[in-house]
Design a protein around this motif. Structure first.
Motif, short mmCIF file in Angstrom:
data_model
loop_
_atom_site.label_atom_id
_atom_site.label_comp_id
_atom_site.label_asym_id
_atom_site.label_seq_id
_atom_site.Cartn_x
_atom_site.Cartn_y
_atom_site.Cartn_z
N ASN A 60 -3.51 3.61 -1.62
CA ASN A 60 -4.10 4.94 -1.13
C ASN A 60 -4.88 4.95 -3.25
N ARG A 61 -4.10 5.58 -3.57
CA ARG A 61 -4.07 6.79 -4.77
C ARG A 61 -4.79 4.66 -5.74
N LYS A 62 -4.40 3.91 -5.87
CA LYS A 62 -4.87 2.79 -6.86
C LYS A 62 -6.26 1.86 -6.00
N LYS A 63 -6.50 2.18 -4.76
CA LYS A 63 -7.25 0.96 -4.59
C LYS A 63 -8.22 1.97 -3.72
N ASN A 64 -7.95 3.86 -3.23
CA ASN A 64 -9.91 4.14 -2.71
C ASN A 64 -9.26 3.43 -1.72
N LEU A 65 -8.77 2.90 -0.52
CA LEU A 65 -7.88 2.75 0.94
C LEU A 65 -8.59 3.85 2.38
N GLU A 66 -8.52 4.84 1.85
CA GLU A 66 -8.24 6.37 3.18
C GLU A 66 -7.85 5.47 4.20
N ILE A 67 -6.24 5.20 3.37
CA ILE A 67 -5.50 5.15 5.25
C ILE A 67 -4.13 6.56 5.12
N HIS A 68 -4.59 6.37 6.66
CA HIS A 68 -4.23 7.92 7.16
C HIS A 68 -2.69 7.52 7.33
N ILE A 69 -1.56 7.72 6.86
CA ILE A 69 -0.03 7.51 7.54
C ILE A 69 0.81 8.77 8.15
N VAL A 70 1.11 8.45 8.97
CA VAL A 70 1.96 9.24 9.79
C VAL A 70 3.43 9.27 9.56
N ALA A 71 4.07 10.02 9.42
CA ALA A 71 5.20 9.63 8.80
C ALA A 71 6.47 10.00 10.12
N ALA A 72 6.86 9.70 11.19
CA ALA A 72 7.58 9.72 11.74
C ALA A 72 8.74 9.78 11.71
N ILE A 73 9.56 11.42 12.17
CA ILE A 73 10.39 11.92 11.00
C ILE A 73 11.59 12.76 12.44
N ARG A 74 12.74 13.14 12.64
CA ARG A 74 13.73 13.69 12.78
C ARG A 74 13.16 15.12 12.27
N ASN A 75 14.12 14.71 10.88
CA ASN A 75 14.29 15.93 9.97
C ASN A 75 13.27 16.37 8.75
N LYS A 76 13.36 17.77 9.06
CA LYS A 76 11.70 18.09 8.60
C LYS A 76 12.27 18.19 6.64
N GLU A 77 13.99 18.60 6.78
CA GLU A 77 14.66 18.85 5.60
C GLU A 77 14.42 17.54 4.49
N LYS A 78 14.50 16.46 5.29
CA LYS A 78 15.07 15.54 4.70
C LYS A 78 13.91 14.99 4.64
N ALA A 79 12.88 15.07 4.97
CA ALA A 79 10.77 14.80 4.60
C ALA A 79 10.87 15.26 3.38
N ARG A 80 11.55 16.57 2.92
CA ARG A 80 11.06 16.98 1.88
C ARG A 80 12.24 16.53 1.07
N LYS A 81 13.22 16.81 1.19
CA LYS A 81 14.14 15.89 0.14
C LYS A 81 13.16 14.42 -0.45
N ILE A 82 13.04 13.40 -0.07
CA ILE A 82 12.66 11.86 0.11
C ILE A 82 10.97 12.08 -0.73
N TYR A 83 10.02 13.08 0.25
CA TYR A 83 8.84 13.45 -0.15
C TYR A 83 8.19 14.63 -0.95
N GLY A 84 8.59 15.23 -0.91
CA GLY A 84 8.61 16.20 -2.40
C GLY A 84 7.43 16.97 -2.17
N GLY A 85 6.65 16.84 -3.61
CA GLY A 85 5.13 17.05 -3.03
C GLY A 85 4.12 16.51 -2.78
N LEU A 86 4.77 15.00 -2.14
CA LEU A 86 3.56 14.36 -2.17
C LEU A 86 3.45 14.86 0.33
N LEU A 87 4.13 15.66 0.05
CA LEU A 87 3.62 16.38 1.81
C LEU A 87 2.73 16.96 1.58
N SER A 88 2.07 17.60 0.18
CA SER A 88 0.85 17.89 0.32
C SER A 88 -0.05 17.31 0.35
#
Length: 366
Positions: A60-88
């Motif tokens: 998306n960032r490099k090619k301006n593809l405007e893909i909407h990505i839905v990350a299905a997870i169970r644990n929000k804390e684990k997601a925060r550790k893996i994705y950090g600021g990308l969640l914003s």
């Protein structure tokens, strides 16, 4: 652990994982197929799911593809550790829920990648019922969701373990060469679970025209493996880093089939828009085929430069560690390569890239 990111990067500065993503988006993948589409990824806090998610964010960032990505997870804390600021980022959305329950997502889902699965061998042995239930119910929910959303492409992430013990006289094993699985071995909860899920995918493709393909992954590893990963490649890498001998708990004669994470992500993205619905595709680097003991020797001699040795400490029962039965099998990647895919990273480079990444993360955490 603090994440050291530049604003324009998905992973830590100078990491091999970031380099892998840059190479993925500059490969022969037809990213235009994903432009302005919604991509739904289950198991997005796992190694494969998170690598796929970050690769699409990078695209998306490099090619301006405007893909909407839905990350299905169970644990929000684990997601925060893996994705950090990308969640914003506005192009990333978290869907929180148990994949074995009904998926309640109101918007479109054009492409679906089902990567969620039990992956720890010990879990398969100690909780075989949960292993089977998670596989079947999760895949059934995903396929119903794909049918409801009229998805354009669906990829089920399967495993080479569906082959069980194939005919040892075969020089290579293709997609139709399924072998024997001992259903009285509780460790078979994983391989049989994968088989019924693939059968379910074929059924939905036939009865409901769901465009699903099964990706039978070889053992997948590389830059970005999770810190909790305790599988053999991670153990070997840690032994090399710590200059400790590699200890094998089997004779190591089982033949391994491997593929580097970058090559796997490319295969999944190609399968998203190509391939025959209801069919399976091996994702393997045939040049990396070797016995476990050969891989241990490679790490000892070429990665650790001879500073460590390979030793054997074999228990009375393989179930002690939850290892799969030893098999003689060399997977064929011919069918997948016919779609324009080509693996690039060999075993030695895979270890070098993975260890470089592991060392960088250890340093960042100090």
């Amino acid at each position: 652990m603090e994440r050291h990111l530049k604003p324009e990067e998905e992973c830590a500065e100078g990491s091999m994982q970031q380099d892998d993503m840059e190479q993925i988006i500059n490969s022969n993948i037809d990213f235009e197929k994903y432009r302005s589409r919604t991509v739904f990824i289950t198991g997005a806090t796992g190694f494969i799911g998170s690598s796929l998610t970050k690769s699409l964010l990078c695209a998306n960032r490099k090619k301006n593809l405007e893909i909407h990505i839905v990350a299905a997870i169970r644990n929000k804390e684990k997601a925060r550790k893996i994705y950090g600021g990308l969640l914003s980022r506005s192009d990333l959305e978290l869907y929180v829920g148990d994949i074995t329950e009904e998926i309640r997502y109101e918007d479109n889902a054009d492409y679906i990648f089902h990567t969620a699965s039990v992956t720890a061998s010990k879990m398969m042995v100690e909780h075989p019922v949960c292993t089977i239930e998670t596989a079947y119910r999760g895949t059934r929910r995903m396929l119903e969701f794909a049918k409801e959303k009229s998805a354009k492409g669906v990829v089920y992430v399967s495993s080479m373990e569906v082959y069980g013990s194939p005919d040892p006289s075969l020089s290579v094993v293709s997609e139709q060469d399924l072998g024997y699985i001992d259903i009285e071995n509780v460790r078979s909860s994983y391989s049989e679970g994968k088989r019924i899920c693939e059968c379910l995918c074929t059924a939905y493709a036939s009865e409901y025209d769901v465009p699903v393909k099964s990706a039978r992954l070889a053992q997948t590893f590389g830059a970005g493996i999770l810190e909790s990963d305790s599988r053999v490649y991670a153990q070997f890498a840690k032994s090399a880093m710590n200059e400790e001998d590699i200890v094998l708990h089997t004779e190591g004669k089982s033949e391994g089939n491997y593929c580097y994470i970058r090559d796997v992500i490319k295969a999944l993205l190609i399968l998203g828009y190509s391939g025959n619905k209801g069919e399976a595709y091996n994702v393997v680097n045939e040049e990396s085929h070797m016995q476990i003991r050969e891989m241990a020797q490679l790490v000892s001699e070429r990665i650790a430069k001879g500073k460590i040795s390979v030793r054997f400490d074999i228990p009375n029962s393989a179930l002690t560690f939850g290892y799969a039965p030893a098999v003689r099998m060399k997977l064929s990647g011919t069918k997948m390569r016919a779609l324009g895919w080509q693996p690039e990273v060999g075993m030695e480079e895979a270890y070098q890239r993975m260890i470089h990444d592991m060392k960088k993360r250890i340093g960042a955490g100090k």
